[in-house]
Design a protein around this motif. Structure first.
Motif, PDB file in Angstrom:
ATOM      1  N   HIS A  83       8.705  24.021   0.960  1.00 55.24           N
ATOM      2  CA  HIS A  83       9.208  23.704  -0.216  1.00 55.24           C
ATOM      3  C   HIS A  83       9.436  25.030  -1.144  1.00 55.24           C
ATOM      4  O   HIS A  83       8.508  25.922  -1.149  1.00 55.24           O
ATOM      5  N   ILE A  84      10.528  25.251  -1.563  1.00 56.02           N
ATOM      6  CA  ILE A  84      11.097  26.205  -2.388  1.00 56.02           C
ATOM      7  C   ILE A  84      11.708  25.949  -3.832  1.00 56.02           C
ATOM      8  O   ILE A  84      12.297  25.020  -3.740  1.00 56.02           O
ATOM      9  N   GLN A  85      10.888  26.361  -4.712  1.00 54.32           N
ATOM     10  CA  GLN A  85      11.325  26.288  -6.095  1.00 54.32           C
ATOM     11  C   GLN A  85      11.709  27.510  -6.459  1.00 54.32           C
ATOM     12  O   GLN A  85      11.112  28.510  -6.509  1.00 54.32           O
ATOM     13  N   ALA A  86      12.973  27.511  -7.285  1.00 51.33           N
ATOM     14  CA  ALA A  86      13.650  28.543  -7.879  1.00 51.33           C
ATOM     15  C   ALA A  86      13.073  28.812  -9.349  1.00 51.33           C
ATOM     16  O   ALA A  86      12.994  27.733  -9.786  1.00 51.33           O
ATOM     17  N   VAL A  87      12.822  29.886  -9.715  1.00 53.56           N
ATOM     18  CA  VAL A  87      12.470  30.215 -11.007  1.00 53.56           C
ATOM     19  C   VAL A  87      13.061  31.548 -11.779  1.00 53.56           C
ATOM     20  O   VAL A  87      13.758  32.180 -10.785  1.00 53.56           O
ATOM     21  N   PRO A  88      13.093  31.336 -12.891  1.00 55.40           N
ATOM     22  CA  PRO A  88      13.844  32.609 -13.519  1.00 55.40           C
ATOM     23  C   PRO A  88      13.491  33.972 -13.244  1.00 55.40           C
ATOM     24  O   PRO A  88      12.229  34.350 -12.947  1.00 55.40           O
ATOM     25  N   ALA A  89      14.128  34.868 -13.041  1.00 55.74           N
ATOM     26  CA  ALA A  89      14.106  36.245 -12.887  1.00 55.74           C
ATOM     27  C   ALA A  89      14.934  37.123 -13.663  1.00 55.74           C
ATOM     28  O   ALA A  89      16.136  36.437 -14.140  1.00 55.74           O
ATOM     29  N   GLY A  90      14.788  38.299 -14.069  1.00 51.45           N
ATOM     30  CA  GLY A  90      15.949  39.190 -14.683  1.00 51.45           C
ATOM     31  C   GLY A  90      15.070  40.189 -15.623  1.00 51.45           C
ATOM     32  O   GLY A  90      14.060  40.189 -16.228  1.00 51.45           O
ATOM     33  N   ASN A  91      16.167  41.097 -16.135  1.00 58.50           N
ATOM     34  CA  ASN A  91      15.829  42.334 -17.193  1.00 58.50           C
ATOM     35  C   ASN A  91      16.914  42.907 -17.366  1.00 58.50           C
ATOM     36  O   ASN A  91      18.344  42.447 -17.041  1.00 58.50           O
ATOM     37  N   TYR A 112       4.527  33.432  -4.651  1.00 61.95           N
ATOM     38  CA  TYR A 112       5.438  33.659  -5.651  1.00 61.95           C
ATOM     39  C   TYR A 112       6.253  35.080  -5.248  1.00 61.95           C
ATOM     40  O   TYR A 112       5.807  36.057  -5.532  1.00 61.95           O
ATOM     41  N   HIS A 113       7.444  35.098  -4.932  1.00 58.19           N
ATOM     42  CA  HIS A 113       8.210  36.079  -4.646  1.00 58.19           C
ATOM     43  C   HIS A 113       9.106  36.330  -5.786  1.00 58.19           C
ATOM     44  O   HIS A 113      10.115  35.308  -6.281  1.00 58.19           O
ATOM     45  N   ALA A 114       8.631  37.262  -7.036  1.00 58.62           N
ATOM     46  CA  ALA A 114       9.407  37.037  -8.356  1.00 58.62           C
ATOM     47  C   ALA A 114      10.891  38.005  -8.312  1.00 58.62           C
ATOM     48  O   ALA A 114      11.451  37.653  -9.332  1.00 58.62           O
ATOM     49  N   GLY A 115      11.166  38.385  -7.311  1.00 56.80           N
ATOM     50  CA  GLY A 115      12.588  39.137  -7.116  1.00 56.80           C
ATOM     51  C   GLY A 115      12.562  40.249  -8.022  1.00 56.80           C
ATOM     52  O   GLY A 115      11.565  40.965  -8.362  1.00 56.80           O
ATOM     53  N   ASP A 116      13.698  40.647  -8.403  1.00 54.17           N
ATOM     54  CA  ASP A 116      13.866  42.014  -9.488  1.00 54.17           C
ATOM     55  C   ASP A 116      13.736  41.204 -10.889  1.00 54.17           C
ATOM     56  O   ASP A 116      14.617  40.695 -11.219  1.00 54.17           O
ATOM     57  N   THR A 117      12.745  41.749 -11.657  1.00 53.62           N
ATOM     58  CA  THR A 117      12.465  41.136 -12.799  1.00 53.62           C
ATOM     59  C   THR A 117      11.431  41.798 -13.676  1.00 53.62           C
ATOM     60  O   THR A 117      10.774  42.883 -13.318  1.00 53.62           O
ATOM     61  N   SER A 118      11.379  41.576 -14.816  1.00 54.86           N
ATOM     62  CA  SER A 118      10.504  42.237 -15.899  1.00 54.86           C
ATOM     63  C   SER A 118       9.812  40.831 -16.597  1.00 54.86           C
ATOM     64  O   SER A 118      10.127  39.658 -15.817  1.00 54.86           O
ATOM     65  N   THR A 119       9.004  40.809 -17.444  1.00 53.80           N
ATOM     66  CA  THR A 119       8.477  39.862 -18.042  1.00 53.80           C
ATOM     67  C   THR A 119       9.340  38.513 -18.257  1.00 53.80           C
ATOM     68  O   THR A 119      10.565  38.751 -18.904  1.00 53.80           O
ATOM     69  N   MET A 120       9.289  37.424 -17.951  1.00 55.93           N
ATOM     70  CA  MET A 120       9.915  36.388 -18.213  1.00 55.93           C
ATOM     71  C   MET A 120       9.026  35.102 -18.869  1.00 55.93           C
ATOM     72  O   MET A 120       7.942  35.132 -18.244  1.00 55.93           O
TER      73      MET A 120
END
Length: 196
Positions: A83-91, A112-120
């Motif tokens: 099961h894969i759930q997409a969640v917000p990422a970004g900066n 949880y692999h956060a990808g390229d992100t800062s605090t969300m």
């Protein structure tokens, strides 16, 4: 038990208990020899999206950020028994309209692999999920630095947190990784694997 190979930078390979092979953000390192059942791309920057490294199995599913964030909604998927759930990422370097993180549930474990992100903002609501493994970027150039990542890690409250994306040159910066300060910190160098 599932295994995680940290190939390098933000690239990971997971193998489930039943032998399903998942690549996340293929780009760095070795270990692309097994045909993929699932490939997850957090965003389209070249250092997270080198599908030429991956041999896709006959029923391989590729989920890109545009699929995961279609219509401005974060979607969930079921593929390869996961099961894969997409969640917000970004900066400031990565538009939240073009980037996602992924929470995977496999073999009774959450990652949880956060990808390229800062605090969300969504990170504040993850603690009740009691995630087992959290992978957070810490380079401090294109993403948050270790101090900000430490705050995020405490907010998320995962059992183990692995610093990834430790250096803009794609190398492993152990000093930068070790600056992450949170309960359950787990340092994993490029090319090393663990059981989840």
């Amino acid at each position: 038990m599932a295994t995680l190979l940290f190939q390098g930078h933000a690239s990971c390979r997971l193998i489930t208990r039943t032998g399903k092979v998942i690549y996340i953000d293929p780009f760095a390192g070795e270990g692309y020899d097994l045909p993929a059942d699932l490939v997850l791309i957090t965003h389209e920057h070249h250092d997270h999206n080198d599908l030429s490294k991956v041999t896709q199995g006959p029923d391989c599913v590729v989920i890109r950020s545009a699929d995961a964030l279609a219509g401005g909604q974060y979607h969930s998927f079921d593929a390869a028994g996961i099961h894969i759930q997409a969640v917000p990422a970004g900066n400031r370097n990565h538009s939240p309209k073009e980037c996602v993180g992924y929470i995977l549930t496999l073999d009774g474990v959450t990652l949880y692999h956060a990808g390229d992100t800062s605090t969300m903002p969504h990170m504040s609501v993850l603690s009740p999920r009691k995630l087992d493994w959290v992978l957070l970027p810490v380079d401090g150039v294109y993403n948050m630095d270790p101090a900000e990542a430490s705050t995020c890690a405490r907010r998320i409250g995962g059992k183990h947190t692995i610093p990834i994306h430790t250096d803009p040159s794609y190398a492993y910066d152990r000093t930068q990784a070790d600056r992450l300060n949170c309960p359950g910190k787990f340092l994993l160098e490029h090319g090393r694997s663990i059981e989840l």
